[in-house]
Write a protein that holds these residues in place. Structure first.
Motif, mmCIF file in Angstrom:
data_model
loop_
_atom_site.group_PDB
_atom_site.id
_atom_site.type_symbol
_atom_site.label_atom_id
_atom_site.label_comp_id
_atom_site.label_asym_id
_atom_site.label_seq_id
_atom_site.Cartn_x
_atom_site.Cartn_y
_atom_site.Cartn_z
ATOM 1 N N SER A 88 -4.804 3.973 9.991
ATOM 2 C CA SER A 88 -4.682 5.413 10.238
ATOM 3 C C SER A 88 -4.352 6.169 8.954
ATOM 4 N N ALA A 89 -3.632 5.549 8.028
ATOM 5 C CA ALA A 89 -3.371 6.189 6.732
ATOM 6 C C ALA A 89 -4.673 6.362 5.957
ATOM 7 N N LYS A 90 -5.522 5.340 5.980
ATOM 8 C CA LYS A 90 -6.827 5.431 5.317
ATOM 9 C C LYS A 90 -7.700 6.488 5.992
ATOM 10 N N ASN A 96 -9.225 16.489 -0.077
ATOM 11 C CA ASN A 96 -8.966 15.239 -0.810
ATOM 12 C C ASN A 96 -7.601 15.225 -1.490
ATOM 13 N N ALA A 97 -6.576 15.707 -0.775
ATOM 14 C CA ALA A 97 -5.225 15.760 -1.334
ATOM 15 C C ALA A 97 -4.448 14.458 -1.114
ATOM 16 N N ILE A 98 -5.018 13.532 -0.355
ATOM 17 C CA ILE A 98 -4.318 12.302 -0.015
ATOM 18 C C ILE A 98 -4.954 11.122 -0.730
ATOM 19 N N SER A 99 -4.092 10.256 -1.252
ATOM 20 C CA SER A 99 -4.578 8.990 -1.786
ATOM 21 C C SER A 99 -3.746 7.873 -1.171
ATOM 22 N N VAL A 100 -4.425 6.820 -0.765
ATOM 23 C CA VAL A 100 -3.772 5.649 -0.179
ATOM 24 C C VAL A 100 -4.332 4.434 -0.905
ATOM 25 N N MET A 120 0.854 -1.174 0.000
ATOM 26 C CA MET A 120 0.000 0.000 0.000
ATOM 27 C C MET A 120 0.898 1.235 0.000
ATOM 28 N N LYS A 121 0.558 2.184 -0.848
ATOM 29 C CA LYS A 121 1.332 3.420 -0.953
ATOM 30 C C LYS A 121 0.449 4.629 -0.672
ATOM 31 N N ALA A 122 1.062 5.669 -0.130
ATOM 32 C CA ALA A 122 0.362 6.922 0.130
ATOM 33 C C ALA A 122 0.953 8.009 -0.750
ATOM 34 N N ASN A 123 0.111 8.961 -1.112
ATOM 35 C CA ASN A 123 0.548 10.076 -1.938
ATOM 36 C C ASN A 123 -0.173 11.346 -1.480
ATOM 37 N N VAL A 124 0.544 12.472 -1.543
ATOM 38 C CA VAL A 124 -0.050 13.769 -1.223
ATOM 39 C C VAL A 124 0.030 14.644 -2.462
ATOM 40 N N ASP A 125 -1.101 15.182 -2.870
ATOM 41 C CA ASP A 125 -1.160 16.142 -3.977
ATOM 42 C C ASP A 125 -0.790 17.513 -3.419
ATOM 43 N N LYS A 126 0.448 17.941 -3.665
ATOM 44 C CA LYS A 126 0.950 19.206 -3.107
ATOM 45 C C LYS A 126 0.152 20.414 -3.600
ATOM 46 N N GLU A 127 -0.383 20.336 -4.797
ATOM 47 C CA GLU A 127 -1.167 21.447 -5.337
ATOM 48 C C GLU A 127 -2.474 21.628 -4.557
ATOM 49 N N ALA A 128 -3.040 20.530 -4.099
ATOM 50 C CA ALA A 128 -4.320 20.586 -3.394
ATOM 51 C C ALA A 128 -4.156 20.810 -1.889
ATOM 52 N N CYS A 129 -3.013 20.426 -1.331
ATOM 53 C CA CYS A 129 -2.790 20.500 0.114
ATOM 54 C C CYS A 129 -2.924 21.934 0.619
#
Length: 62
Positions: free
Chosen positions: A46-48, A57-61, A1-10
């Motif tokens: 906790s990541a979810k 909605n800047a995070i995707s897991v 499982m990987k996590a990602n943060v959209d810096k543009e949306a954060c």
């Protein structure tokens, strides 16, 4: 499982590292970032939760 943060949306609210400090941190640019490539097994829930709680909605897991 990987996590990602959209810096543009954060919006730098700090919620994700407060919910899941094993995966997320606030970086020097003031935005959230991912600490590790793979979400540790014990941090999946906790990541979810951080993904579901992000106000922009800047995070995707996945």
């Amino acid at each position: 499982m990987k996590a990602n943060v959209d810096k543009e949306a954060c919006i730098s609210c700090g919620l994700c590292p407060s919910l899941c400090p094993e995966v997320f941190e606030m970086e020097d640019d003031g935005k959230a970032g991912v600490i590790t490539d793979e979400v540790p097994e014990g941090a999946a829930d906790s990541a979810k939760e951080a993904e579901e709680s992000c106000p922009v909605n800047a995070i995707s897991v996945s």
